[in-house]
Design an enzyme around this catalytic site. Structure first.
Site, PDB file in Angstrom:
ATOM      1  N   CYS A 184      -2.210  -1.876   3.071  1.00 21.76           N
ATOM      2  CA  CYS A 184      -1.534  -3.457   3.014  1.00 21.76           C
ATOM      3  C   CYS A 184       0.220  -3.212   2.984  1.00 21.76           C
ATOM      4  CB  CYS A 184      -1.986  -4.029   1.787  1.00 21.76           C
ATOM      5  SG  CYS A 184      -1.485  -5.610   1.587  1.00 21.76           S
ATOM      6  N   CYS A 205       1.758  -5.687   0.631  1.00 23.06           N
ATOM      7  CA  CYS A 205       1.595  -5.368  -0.908  1.00 23.06           C
ATOM      8  C   CYS A 205       2.378  -4.309  -1.368  1.00 23.06           C
ATOM      9  CB  CYS A 205       0.059  -4.893  -1.226  1.00 23.06           C
ATOM     10  SG  CYS A 205      -0.961  -5.731  -0.457  1.00 23.06           S
ATOM     11  N   ASP A 206       2.576  -3.150  -0.342  1.00 20.77           N
ATOM     12  CA  ASP A 206       3.125  -1.850  -0.730  1.00 20.77           C
ATOM     13  C   ASP A 206       4.487  -1.558  -0.036  1.00 20.77           C
ATOM     14  OD1 ASP A 206       1.164  -1.645  -2.396  1.00 20.77           O
ATOM     15  OD2 ASP A 206      -0.023  -0.375  -1.019  1.00 20.77           O
TER      16      ASP A 206
END
Length: 325
Positions: A145, A148-149
């Protein structure tokens, strides 16, 4: 033994399941949650239990560990009155009432539990490649992701790799150019599957190099963090190695819909179809929330939002059911 009857059962324990539980418990609907034990390959709490720093969930200015966030959600669900069972539901019959079988009892004709309504929040799992070194460096340089990261410090101004050739891969690669020094995209074939607009945007980007006919063969690192990715050309067989502090998989997700296949309308990728603007499915009394019905956003906060919708929709349904009776 007669099955235990519940007003509403929640299957799944990620942000969607817990948010639905909080709303239903506060509405005095006495929900029971089956949080699953390594269901779909995840511990109770779902995908977030496998992530480290979560920096984009509101209310945590310093960020929060994924596992800690899920522990807090679980504690809140319980404080509001949700009964949580650390068991996996392995069979679901969408007749009325709904019939549920806990793991180990699915061969029995009699269900272990019944419910007037069900919220299914079983999530989806990112496809992995099972490369040598992948488990060692998962969440230590390898992610599924980018949104997300991508902003995590270990990726800042570092070379990154994205695997995939579709729209998601193109979007993630372009997103990562904000953080990485350069983004290499590995495409197994000699053409991108992405839409023409996304493909052109990717190919023209000055911080992106697309490597066609290229697959990753091994994830290498210094013992704690990823440092490079071994490659092979699918046409020539030539091998190589690219420096990479981040490796992002964009090869799709598998929604956990085994329980409802053949009973509920799914789209062509296997996600549960919901009535637009609601969590309702084509089965009366069955509500879907989180990544099991969301192939686009797949964020903790959107999952929580859809869990709120499912909680409110299920509460309304149960109240109407009581009025009818």
């Amino acid at each position: 033994m007669a099955p235990q009857h519940h007003k509403v059962a929640i299957i799944g324990s990620g942000p969607a399941g817990h948010t639905a539980a909080i709303y239903l418990a506060r509405a005095q609907m006495n929900p029971i949650m089956f949080e699953g034990m390594m269901a779909n390959g995840f511990a109770p709490g779902g995908q977030l239990t496998t992530t480290t720093d979560v920096e984009n969930y509101p209310g945590f200015p310093e960020g929060v560990m994924g596992g800690e966030l899920m522990d807090k959600m679980r504690a809140q669900s319980e404080r509001c009155g949700t009964v949580i069972e650390t068991e996996t539901i392995t069979k679901l019959d969408c007749g009325k009432p709904f019939k549920l079988w806990r793991e180990g009892a699915d061969e029995s004709g009699e269900p272990t539990d019944t419910a007037d309504a069900v919220v299914i929040a079983t999530g989806a799992s990112a496809r992995r490649m099972n490369l040598p070194g992948e488990d060692k460096y998962w969440q230590n340089g390898i992610s599924a992701c980018a949104v997300c990261d991508g902003a995590v410090p270990i990726f800042r101004n570092k070379p990154l790799v994205v695997i995939g050739g579709g729209d998601s891969a193109a979007e993630e690669a372009i997103y990562l150019t904000k953080y990485g020094s350069h983004v290499n995209v590995f495409v197994r074939r000699d053409v991108l599957r992405a839409s023409k607009v996304m493909a052109n945007r990717l190919l023209k980007h000055p911080k992106v190099t697309v490597h066609f006919n290229t697959v990753a063969t091994e994830c290498k690192g210094d013992g704690s963090l990823l440092t490079s990715v071994a490659t092979r050309n699918t046409k020539t067989g030539e091998t190589g190695e690219l420096e990479a502090n981040g490796l992002f998989y964009a090869i799709g997700h598998d929604p956990a819909t085994q329980l409802v296949k053949g009973q509920v309308d799914l789209d062509d990728e296997g996600y549960i179809k919901t009535i637009p603007g609601s969590s309702e499915t084509n089965v009366t009394g069955l509500f879907a929330a989180g990544d099991v019905q969301d192939k686009r956003y797949r964020q903790a906060i959107t999952s929580a939002g859809s869990g709120c919708m499912a909680g409110l929709d299920a509460e309304r349904y149960l109240t109407e059911l009581e009025d009818e009776q």
